[in-house]
Design a protein around this motif. Structure first.
Motif, PDB file in Angstrom:
ATOM      1  N   ARG A 393      33.607  41.519  42.112  1.00  0.00           N
ATOM      2  CA  ARG A 393      34.689  42.014  42.986  1.00  0.00           C
ATOM      3  C   ARG A 393      36.025  42.095  42.254  1.00  0.00           C
ATOM      4  NH1 ARG A 393      33.775  45.124  46.821  1.00  0.00           N
ATOM      5  NH2 ARG A 393      32.152  45.634  45.370  1.00  0.00           N
ATOM      6  N   ASN A 394      35.990  41.884  40.940  1.00  0.00           N
ATOM      7  CA  ASN A 394      37.183  42.003  40.104  1.00  0.00           C
ATOM      8  C   ASN A 394      38.211  40.922  40.406  1.00  0.00           C
ATOM      9  OD1 ASN A 394      37.578  43.592  37.969  1.00  0.00           O
ATOM     10  ND2 ASN A 394      38.954  45.022  38.977  1.00  0.00           N
ATOM     11  N   TRP A 395      37.763  39.799  40.931  1.00  0.00           N
ATOM     12  CA  TRP A 395      38.705  38.789  41.392  1.00  0.00           C
ATOM     13  C   TRP A 395      39.202  37.935  40.229  1.00  0.00           C
ATOM     14  CZ3 TRP A 395      41.975  38.319  44.969  1.00  0.00           C
ATOM     15  CH2 TRP A 395      42.416  37.094  45.449  1.00  0.00           C
ATOM     16  N   ILE A 396      38.350  37.717  39.229  1.00  0.00           N
ATOM     17  CA  ILE A 396      38.798  36.976  38.048  1.00  0.00           C
ATOM     18  C   ILE A 396      39.402  37.989  37.094  1.00  0.00           C
ATOM     19  CG2 ILE A 396      38.117  35.500  36.154  1.00  0.00           C
ATOM     20  CD1 ILE A 396      35.830  34.511  37.857  1.00  0.00           C
ATOM     21  N   GLN A 397      40.725  37.991  36.968  1.00  0.00           N
ATOM     22  CA  GLN A 397      41.399  39.025  36.190  1.00  0.00           C
ATOM     23  C   GLN A 397      41.584  38.621  34.741  1.00  0.00           C
ATOM     24  OE1 GLN A 397      42.538  42.124  36.535  1.00  0.00           O
ATOM     25  NE2 GLN A 397      41.373  42.206  38.416  1.00  0.00           N
TER      26      GLN A 397
END
Lengths: 428, 243
Positions: A393-397
């Motif tokens: 979900r692209n949450w860890i950038q």
């Protein structure tokens, strides 16, 4: 870093006796290159999601996998967004989907619901946490979703503690001097009930069995449809808390003969067996069973009916600390509260996460007999799935976070606790 | 008036000799340490060498390295960290926001700021339909912060120089360290000015950073005002080197 160290290093004096405390440390060093490094294995990608979005079909094979909750179902189950914690809901909004992990406790409860003998008095399942933030509410949501899909009657109280904290909402009851009404909370509960069960109530033509007299002029005759009754009570908000009692009475009376399976759920029920924030004019604290709505809902927990299944959670969120002068005495009696917390006036429950200390003797006496189920923190597999879901979900950038090193650090910092993980990963 | 002077409450009539001890700026720089003239407590680190600061440094260290036989400076966990998520610019922002050593609070504020920024940007990212749209969205909060600081960094500052009985504001070049400090300071100041006041700090700070990253907003205005003032006082620039 450079700023501060340059500050430290600023040299003033050249000649100075050297401290040689560490002079003998040289032989103790080891050659770092000689330590064998574990090669990072590239495993075959296991799935971390299931395409099965129906909780009735979930089995032990799907353990630790994410399933997406249908947005229509989600709106029906929690119309006011109370069924899930706020932080989780915010993230769901950002992820553009509501995905919930399938975990052991919820599967166990679903298994129990499938096996239960519905002619016996309702079985009570008490979910309790192993530590703070292990995802009890999400487990409960999974169970509620199962009940919704199974077309059970949902009698759902998503945040039980909230009613007792809305001191401004409470007014003395017109009929009974001892009781306190909570109109807006009660009407929210009624609306939730109506939206959850609209289809079933229409289908079975659920009508009232008893006549209810609200005041000298206003009454509802027997044979009114339950949705009409709720509509009436939400319009005449004064009678909303009484109407909760009426709904409970009707459900308990008619569920057997209509043969509707009922799922009763309470989140943080331990708030019903402690003090409240509602204060009487003489500065004494109102007990939970002096609140009309709570007293009515507590009757659902009695063993005098059947065709029902009860799931409740107990947790540190449900422990209410009184607001007025009794607070000090209360804190002395309950020693396990962190008083030196950062925020003034905010206390955190810091005691043992056991049924006895969370629920209290009073609560255990009221709920017994029940089946306690502990919700534990993530297993290794569940942690990996959660980590991969965040990456998906692209949450860890932070790009370090996506690598093996970052994964190990997240594991180290959060110790597989879901809430800690959400907090830690939230800003990376 | 310094805040710390309120810590010890004197009655205002009596004035103690130890009054200077209540003001940190007067106590911090001691003039003697261990009996050495003109030395301060940090001078004991003169003989120390820098500690190992990165993992690669540790792996590449050989047996003849100076750190094996010389005293080593202490590692300051907030500034020198082995964590792969550590970023010096973030600890700089935390250090500037810090009040009364309440570092836990400020770290929480920064984390919530980043979370707010991520919630907005990743929400946009996950809802975006086309690939070009996705590529145009910057989701990394640290990158956004760095961009914002870069955009808010002034290139000159004004100093006051007395000449002929009058004070002149003289534009002079700014050191990079001070420029970064000013940029972060501007960001924080414009957050304190921001409205509505009932919003949380992290919400407003996140908005401010995201605005500044796109070269908009109050922070950039403040930077431009510094530049404008420098431009107005351009005629006095030679006072820096001509007395």
């Amino acid at each position: 870093m450079t700023l501060i160290s340059s500050c430290l290093i600023r040299a003033r004096l050249a000649c100075r006796p050297f401290y040689r405390f560490y002079a003998n440390s040289a032989p103790r060093t080891i050659d770092v290159h000689s330590i064998p490094q574990e090669p990072i294995e590239t495993k075959a990608e296991q799935p971390f999601r299931t395409s099965i979005d129906d909780p009735t079909l979930h089995t032990e094979k799907d353990l630790g996998l994410f399933y997406t909750v249908n947005s229509d179902d989600f709106k029906k189950i929690s119309p006011f967004g109370k069924a899930l914690p706020l932080q989780f809901r915010e993230e769901c909004e950002a992820f553009n989907e509501t995905a919930i992990m399938i975990r052991q406790p919820s599967l166990d409860i679903i298994k129990l619901i499938k096996q239960i003998n519905w002619n016996l008095p309702p079985l009570k399942v008490v979910l309790f946490p192993a530590e703070l933030g292990v995802g009890m509410s999400l487990c409960l949501f999974h169970v509620i979703h199962y009940g919704y899909r199974k077309k059970m009657l949902l009698v759902n109280t998503p945040t039980a503690a909230e009613v007792l904290k809305l001191a401004l909402d409470a007014t003395p009851s017109p009929n009974n001097e001892q009781m306190w009404d909570t109109p807006s909370a009660a009407s929210t509960w009624l609306k939730t009930f109506a939206i959850n069960n609209e289809a079933i109530l229409r289908e079975t033509d659920f009508r009232t069995k008893f006549t209810y007299t609200w005041s000298a002029r206003e009454s509802t005759p027997a044979g009114t449809h339950l949705l009409d009754l709720i509509g009436y009570a939400t319009d005449r908000i004064k009678y909303a808390s009484e109407c909760v009692g009426a709904i409970v009475k009707e459900v308990k009376a008619q569920v057997r003969e209509k043969n509707i399976q009922t799922l009763v759920t309470f989140d943080t029920i331990n708030s019903y067996y402690g003090p409240t924030w509602i204060v009487k004019p003489d500065k004494s604290i109102v007990k939970p069973n002096e609140v009309t709505m709570v007293k009515a809902l507590q009757e659902l927990l009695l063993p005098d009916w059947n065709n029902a299944f009860i799931v409740v959670t107990i947790g540190p969120k449900g422990i209410i600390i009184p607001k007025v002068r009794e607070k000090h005495n209360w804190l002395v009696r309950h020693g396990h509260f962190r008083t030196e917390h950062r925020l003034p006036g905010v206390l955190m429950y810091d005691g043992p996460m056991t049924v006895k200390s969370l629920l209290g003797t009073e609560g255990i006496e009221a709920l017994e007999p029940f089946v306690p189920i502990q919700v534990e923190k993530y297993t290794e597999n569940e942690f990996n799935n959660q980590y991969r879901y965040y990456i998906d979900r692209n949450w860890i950038q932070n790009y370090h976070g996506r690598e093996e090193e970052g994964r190990k650090e997240i594991l180290f910092f959060t110790a597989r606790n879901p809430y800690e993980m959400a907090k830690f990963v939230g800003s990376r | 008036m310094l805040k710390s002077s309120y810590l010890i409450r004197y009655s205002s009539f009596q004035f103690k000799r130890s009054f200077h001890l209540t003001i940190p700026s007067l106590t911090a720089g001691q003039t003697q340490y261990h009996g050495q003239k003109n030395s301060t407590w940090w001078d004991k680190y003169d003989s120390h060498v820098d500690p190992v600061q990165t993992r690669t440094d540790l792996l590449n260290m050989d047996d003849l390295d100076e750190r094996h036989f010389r005293p080593v400076k202490p590692v300051i966990p907030t500034y020198q960290s082995f964590s792969c998520f550590h970023d010096p610019i973030i600890s700089r922002v935390i250090g500037i926001l810090l009040r009364e050593g309440n570092r836990e609070l400020v770290e929480e504020l920064i984390h919530k700021t980043f979370r707010t920024m991520k919630l907005i940007q990743i929400g946009k990212y996950n809802r975006a339909k086309t690939k070009e749209e996705r590529d145009s969205i910057e989701c990394n909060p640290v990158t956004l912060l760095k961009q914002a600081i870069k955009n808010a960094t002034p290139i000159v500052r004004l100093t006051r120089i007395a000449k002929g009985g009058t004070l002149y504001s003289v534009p002079i070049p700014i050191s990079p360290i001070r420029a970064t400090f000013t940029a972060i300071r501007l960001l924080i100041d414009s957050t304190h000015d921001a409205r509505p006041h009932d919003q949380r700090f992290w919400t407003l700070f996140a908005k401010e950073i995201m605005d500044a990253a796109q070269n908009q907003g109050r922070t950039i205005k403040k930077k431009q005002e510094i530049h404008r003032n420098a431009e107005l006082n351009r005629a006095y620039a030679h006072f820096k080197w001509q007395k």
